[in-house]
Scaffold this active site. Structure first.
Site, PDB file in Angstrom:
ATOM      1  N   LYS A  78       0.866  -1.179   0.000  1.00  0.00           N
ATOM      2  CA  LYS A  78       0.000   0.000   0.000  1.00  0.00           C
ATOM      3  C   LYS A  78       0.900   1.225   0.000  1.00  0.00           C
ATOM      4  O   LYS A  78       1.950   1.231   0.673  1.00  0.00           O
ATOM      5  CB  LYS A  78      -0.878  -0.049   1.257  1.00  0.00           C
ATOM      6  N   SER A 153      -9.693   1.774   2.956  1.00  0.00           N
ATOM      7  CA  SER A 153      -8.827   2.580   2.128  1.00  0.00           C
ATOM      8  C   SER A 153      -7.775   1.760   1.376  1.00  0.00           C
ATOM      9  O   SER A 153      -7.131   2.288   0.475  1.00  0.00           O
ATOM     10  CB  SER A 153      -8.114   3.617   3.006  1.00  0.00           C
ATOM     11  N   SER A 177      -9.947  -0.675   7.138  1.00  0.00           N
ATOM     12  CA  SER A 177      -9.396  -0.548   5.779  1.00  0.00           C
ATOM     13  C   SER A 177      -8.671  -1.756   5.220  1.00  0.00           C
ATOM     14  O   SER A 177      -8.297  -1.756   4.049  1.00  0.00           O
ATOM     15  CB  SER A 177      -8.446   0.641   5.719  1.00  0.00           C
TER      16      SER A 177
HETATM   17  N1  GLN Z   1     -13.181   4.084   6.466  1.00  0.00           N
HETATM   18  C1  GLN Z   1     -12.580   4.542   7.687  1.00  0.00           C
HETATM   19  C2  GLN Z   1     -12.160   5.975   7.523  1.00  0.00           C
HETATM   20  O1  GLN Z   1     -12.475   6.541   6.547  1.00  0.00           O
HETATM   21  C3  GLN Z   1     -11.417   3.663   8.038  1.00  0.00           C
HETATM   22  C4  GLN Z   1     -10.234   3.934   7.217  1.00  0.00           C
HETATM   23  C5  GLN Z   1      -9.047   3.091   7.600  1.00  0.00           C
HETATM   24  O2  GLN Z   1      -9.198   2.052   8.244  1.00  0.00           O
HETATM   25  N2  GLN Z   1      -7.874   3.575   7.253  1.00  0.00           N
HETATM   26  O3  GLN Z   1     -11.544   6.545   8.344  1.00  0.00           O
END
Ligand code: GLN
Length: 490
Positions: A78, A153, A177
């Site tokens: 990532k 994400s 995410s």
């Molecule tokens: N969807 C959540 C957010 O927008 C979690 C994102 C993540 O786990 N990095 O913060």
């Protein structure tokens, strides 16, 4: 032989037996990335030269009869992980030209294990999002239906592995995410216990929640890759000095007698009925295989989304203050004075969602509102953690859905942040409590003639990764949901 559909364990066996070389493997995957990658937009950077260099080095090691279970295996990271000498953007214009001067610990450990780096995966900007639509580099498409999101994400990591453009990928999980994109793309993803994986060199979003982990095509693969990235790191003060088990070797545990907590809050009104059917089907299977289903309650879990959306923005507003155009990040052209430099650099460098979080975070931390919001959220966070602790005095693993819906259409939720935030309603609790959690494929729902994957979530007590991986592995020995590959990616 379809090299790209082999598991990490199968690839390692083939490499060791010299049925194919790491170089052949790297070229095969690079070819697929060239063909299928652009439409999915899964990559921000393809590191072809580096992949060939890594592969040649791996072949040398293998040729001497040496190497471990990951030597020569092609992976992606990532783009939140710093990679020495390679563009590391975190999905943001702010870091659009940032070449990291060192490797994150996760990167260094996978490299030391002999993996081959194919590239850096697209992601939501600064890991803020649930659909990969906040990336400065454009949205990622779901290989199961290119009109839909892959989740976020870690959406680029998920799309790359699901489409068999890499054997596995790293991800990070602050509120879901790793698990949510794994669920939406038919992968097995694990977010370990907070402190299990070093955050050194992993660009910070919300430091008390962020945790690195793995997206892979099976629990066995996840076990191999998680072990290789885990362990104490003196460079991360929140890294925990607990020995790392050989997760893959420990996969044999039987299901008999395992107490699975079915938390009623995971089966609320927001859960899509088709998803519920698949998840309940998996629970019935587990029960028939010897596990015991126990009803439990996590009464404060419904507060996890509002709690998270105070704590995470608060921490992000602090973490992202370093991107000021002076010390780090994009700098605007021809600033008039210092204030103009700050304002325009940050205004141009960050996207709308990141700005929304920074503003929320700054607000909840301000002197007048700290007690009402931030302090209150920290207290509720403790209540949520206490709910889990209570449940784990009665059960070994908590089970439920990963995501309330299957993959949704691109653009469907972008105009309504609150609806978007609700995607993480089942995943955020584990982050607030620092618990290990994973998602594994448990079936499909059909929409417009397309199969869309469904994820089963497992949550364990602190350092209970082995238990989760073993349960998932047993399920995967008897089911083949996880082996299904999106149409066109075979
Ligand atoms: N969807 C959540 C957010 O927008 C979690 C994102 C993540 O786990 N990095 O913060």
């Amino acid at each position: 032989m379809d090299l790209h559909t082999l598991s990490v364990a199968e690839l390692a066996a083939g490499l060791k037996a010299r049925r194919f070389s790491s170089l052949e493997l790297a070229l095969h995957f690079l070819g697929r990335i060239e063909r299928l990658g652009p439409d999915l937009n899964a990559f921000i950077t393809v590191t072809a030269d580096r992949a060939l260099e890594d592969a040649r080095a791996a072949d040398e090691v293998l040729g001497r009869g040496e190497g471990g279970s990951l030597t020569g295996v092609p992976i992606v990271h990532k783009d939140i992980f710093c990679t020495d000498g390679i563009l590391t953007t975190c999905g943001s214009r702010m870091l659009g030209s940032f070449v990291a001067p060192y490797d994150a610990t996760v990167v260094a450990r996978w490299k030391a294990a002999g993996t081959v780096l194919l590239g850096k995966a697209n992601m939501d900007e600064f890991a803020m999002g649930s659909s990969n639509e906040t990336s400065y580099f454009g949205p990622v498409r779901n290989p199961w239906d290119p009109g839909r999101v892959p989740g976020g994400s870690s959406g680029g990591s998920a799309a790359a592995v699901a489409a068999c453009l890499a054997a596995a990928a790293s991800g990070t999980d602050t509120g879901g995410s790793i698990r949510q994109p794994a669920a939406l793309t038919n992968l097995t993803g694990i977010k370990p216990t907070y402190g299990r994986v070093s955050r050194y060199g992993m660009i910070a979003f919300a430091s008390s929640l962020d945790q690195g982990g793995v997206l892979a095509r099976s629990a066995e693969d996840a076990a191999l890759l998680l072990a290789a990235m885990s362990g104490f790191d003196p460079r991360d003060s929140t890294s925990v000095d607990v020995p790392v088990p050989d997760y893959a070797a420990g996969l044999g545990a039987p299901l008999e007698g395992l107490r699975l907590g079915v938390a009623r809050e995971f089966f609320d009104a927001g859960l899509d009925p088709g998803i519920e059917r698949r998840v309940r089907g998996a629970l019935e299977w587990l029960e028939a295989a010897g596990a015991r289903l126990v009803d439990v309650s996590l009464p404060n879990l419904p507060l996890s989304v509002p709690t998270y959306y105070v704590v995470a923005p608060a921490e992000c507003s602090s973490n992202l203050s370093r991107f000021d155009g002076v010390r780090f990040g994009h700098r605007c052209d021809d600033p008039r004075d210092l204030a103009d430099l700050y304002k325009r650099s940050r205004g141009e460098g960050f996207g709308a969602e990141v700005k929304r979080r920074i503003m929320t975070g700054t607000y909840v931390l301000s002197a007048g509102y700290y007690d009402a919001y931030y302090l209150k959220a920290q207290k509720v966070r403790q209540l949520i953690a206490a709910d889990f602790a209570r449940a784990f005095s009665e059960v070994d693993v908590i089970v439920g859905p990963t995501s309330p819906t299957a993959a949704f259409e691109l653009g469907a939720k972008t105009s309504d942040p609150i609806t978007m935030y609700l995607n993480d309603i089942y995943t955020i609790g584990a982050n607030l409590a620092g618990l290990p959690a994973m998602s594994l494929p448990c079936g499909f729902v059909q929409e417009n003639g397309r199969d869309l994957p469904v994820g089963l979530q497992l949550i364990g007590p602190h350092f209970g990764e082995q238990r989760l991986l073993s349960l998932a592995h047993r399920y995967q020995q008897e089911t083949d949901w996880h082996r299904r590959v999106p149409p066109g990616c075979e």
